[in-house]
Design a protein around this motif. Structure first.
Motif, PDB file in Angstrom:
ATOM      1  N   TYR A  33      34.028  35.226  33.313  1.00  0.00           N
ATOM      2  CA  TYR A  33      33.219  36.095  33.130  1.00  0.00           C
ATOM      3  C   TYR A  33      33.894  37.627  33.498  1.00  0.00           C
ATOM      4  O   TYR A  33      34.533  37.664  34.349  1.00  0.00           O
ATOM      5  N   TYR A  35      32.231  41.264  34.633  1.00  0.00           N
ATOM      6  CA  TYR A  35      30.963  42.004  34.922  1.00  0.00           C
ATOM      7  C   TYR A  35      31.536  43.639  35.516  1.00  0.00           C
ATOM      8  O   TYR A  35      32.639  43.836  35.747  1.00  0.00           O
ATOM      9  N   GLN A  37      30.382  46.964  37.479  1.00  0.00           N
ATOM     10  CA  GLN A  37      29.545  47.457  38.955  1.00  0.00           C
ATOM     11  C   GLN A  37      29.722  48.987  38.822  1.00  0.00           C
ATOM     12  O   GLN A  37      30.538  49.366  39.025  1.00  0.00           O
ATOM     13  N   LYS A  41      26.243  50.548  42.053  1.00  0.00           N
ATOM     14  CA  LYS A  41      25.946  49.405  42.707  1.00  0.00           C
ATOM     15  C   LYS A  41      25.568  48.306  41.733  1.00  0.00           C
ATOM     16  O   LYS A  41      25.416  46.988  42.039  1.00  0.00           O
ATOM     17  N   PHE A  42      25.045  48.809  40.423  1.00  0.00           N
ATOM     18  CA  PHE A  42      24.306  47.666  39.619  1.00  0.00           C
ATOM     19  C   PHE A  42      25.233  46.942  39.041  1.00  0.00           C
ATOM     20  O   PHE A  42      26.329  47.348  38.165  1.00  0.00           O
ATOM     21  N   LEU A  43      25.195  45.811  38.824  1.00  0.00           N
ATOM     22  CA  LEU A  43      26.057  44.680  38.135  1.00  0.00           C
ATOM     23  C   LEU A  43      25.569  44.143  36.915  1.00  0.00           C
ATOM     24  O   LEU A  43      24.590  43.563  36.570  1.00  0.00           O
ATOM     25  N   ILE A  45      26.697  41.884  33.283  1.00  0.00           N
ATOM     26  CA  ILE A  45      27.375  41.067  32.681  1.00  0.00           C
ATOM     27  C   ILE A  45      28.155  41.824  31.050  1.00  0.00           C
ATOM     28  O   ILE A  45      27.498  42.565  30.575  1.00  0.00           O
ATOM     29  N   GLU A  58      27.921  41.276  25.648  1.00  0.00           N
ATOM     30  CA  GLU A  58      26.596  41.956  25.946  1.00  0.00           C
ATOM     31  C   GLU A  58      26.827  43.356  25.338  1.00  0.00           C
ATOM     32  O   GLU A  58      27.026  44.324  26.194  1.00  0.00           O
ATOM     33  N   PHE A  90      34.440  43.186  37.867  1.00  0.00           N
ATOM     34  CA  PHE A  90      34.508  41.803  38.679  1.00  0.00           C
ATOM     35  C   PHE A  90      34.584  40.709  37.598  1.00  0.00           C
ATOM     36  O   PHE A  90      34.090  40.819  36.589  1.00  0.00           O
ATOM     37  N   PHE A 103      33.248  34.885  42.321  1.00  0.00           N
ATOM     38  CA  PHE A 103      33.698  36.428  42.037  1.00  0.00           C
ATOM     39  C   PHE A 103      35.113  36.650  42.475  1.00  0.00           C
ATOM     40  O   PHE A 103      35.367  36.198  43.632  1.00  0.00           O
ATOM     41  N   GLY A 104      35.833  37.330  41.717  1.00  0.00           N
ATOM     42  CA  GLY A 104      37.146  37.682  42.123  1.00  0.00           C
ATOM     43  C   GLY A 104      36.946  39.010  43.183  1.00  0.00           C
ATOM     44  O   GLY A 104      35.651  39.768  43.449  1.00  0.00           O
ATOM     45  N   PRO A 105      37.884  39.795  43.539  1.00  0.00           N
ATOM     46  CA  PRO A 105      38.019  40.804  44.277  1.00  0.00           C
ATOM     47  C   PRO A 105      37.505  42.229  43.823  1.00  0.00           C
ATOM     48  O   PRO A 105      37.265  43.086  44.678  1.00  0.00           O
TER      49      PRO A 105
ATOM     50  N   HIS B  43      34.388  41.721  47.789  1.00  0.00           N
ATOM     51  CA  HIS B  43      33.765  41.092  46.505  1.00  0.00           C
ATOM     52  C   HIS B  43      32.455  40.604  46.923  1.00  0.00           C
ATOM     53  O   HIS B  43      32.197  40.212  47.934  1.00  0.00           O
ATOM     54  N   LEU B  44      31.932  39.974  45.887  1.00  0.00           N
ATOM     55  CA  LEU B  44      30.507  39.194  46.031  1.00  0.00           C
ATOM     56  C   LEU B  44      30.749  37.791  46.774  1.00  0.00           C
ATOM     57  O   LEU B  44      31.885  37.264  46.081  1.00  0.00           O
TER      58      LEU B  44
END
Lengths: 112, 114
Positions: A33, A35, A37, A41-43, A45, A58, A90, A103-105, B43-44
């Motif tokens: 995926y 995403y 942000q 800070k709203f995430l 997809i 999306e 992300f 999730f990735g960094p 990250h999350l």
């Protein structure tokens, strides 16, 4: 032995440029995926690929084009960058459809 | 449309205080529920998840959450917070029939004073 990795970590560029962000996972997951942000800070997809096939798209502007060369990689290419594209992007992956996403960094993109 | 609502935008607590972060979702079908944490600049990471069974789930670092189906809620709790819990907390809902799409709440920033 990072599970989900992204490059670059930071990306600063001018409006109008084209840039790519790469993502790789070594978890053996089938689905990946992207995403976004935003500054609040709203995430949200953007895309999802399952075994190199697009399964979620999306309402993202067509300046954004994901590409999955194989199931371990999902890259994001952005054309004609705009100020509003500035965000943290992300990558994530998961195995079963309802399983946990890892999730990735993140890649912090700044468009000047 | 499906949505996830987190009640608090910013919570400030002193160390050792108890924490409860609210999360409600709007979807009548089958869901999986998650709480993720994002430490500053990181990250999350998954805190805990609910798929089925016991509605009270325990996660890492002493966190727990309770799924109340009738209230469409999945509140996060911790009896005694530490300064190191300072972070952004995200509730997320996975909708079964939408390709594993995660819908996130807007996040709650937790600041713990030492």
């Amino acid at each position: 032995d990072t599970a989900v990795s992204q490059t670059p970590k930071y990306l600063v560029t001018q409006m109008g440029n084209d840039k790519s962000i790469k993502c790789e996972q070594n978890l053996g997951h089938d689905t990946m995926y992207w995403y976004k942000q935003d500054s609040k800070k709203f995430l949200k997809i953007m895309f999802s690929y399952n075994n190199k096939e697009l399964i979620i798209n999306e309402t993202v502007p067509n300046r954004f084009s994901p590409k999955s060369p194989d199931k371990a990689h999902l890259n994001l290419h952005i054309n004609s960058l705009e100020l509003g594209d500035s965000a943290v992007y992300f990558c994530a992956s998961r195995t079963a459809p309802t399983d946990t996403q890892y999730f990735g960094p993140g890649t912090r993109l700044t468009v000047l | 449309a499906q949505s996830v609502s987190q009640h608090n935008h910013h919570v400030i607590l002193s160390e050792a205080a108890s924490l409860e972060l609210g999360c409600n979702y709007s979807y009548g079908g089958t869901v999986n529920l998650f709480w993720y944490v994002q430490y500053p600049g990181q990250h999350l990471q998954l805190l805990l998840k609910y798929f089925s069974g016991d509605p009270l789930v325990k996660g890492i670092k002493g966190f727990e959450a309770e799924f109340i189906k009738s209230k469409f809620s999945f509140n996060l709790r911790k009896p005694s917070v530490q300064w190191s819990d300072t972070a952004e907390y995200f509730c997320a809902v996975l909708i079964y029939n939408q390709g594993g799409k995660l819908i996130f709440g807007q996040g709650t920033e937790l600041s713990v004073k030492p």
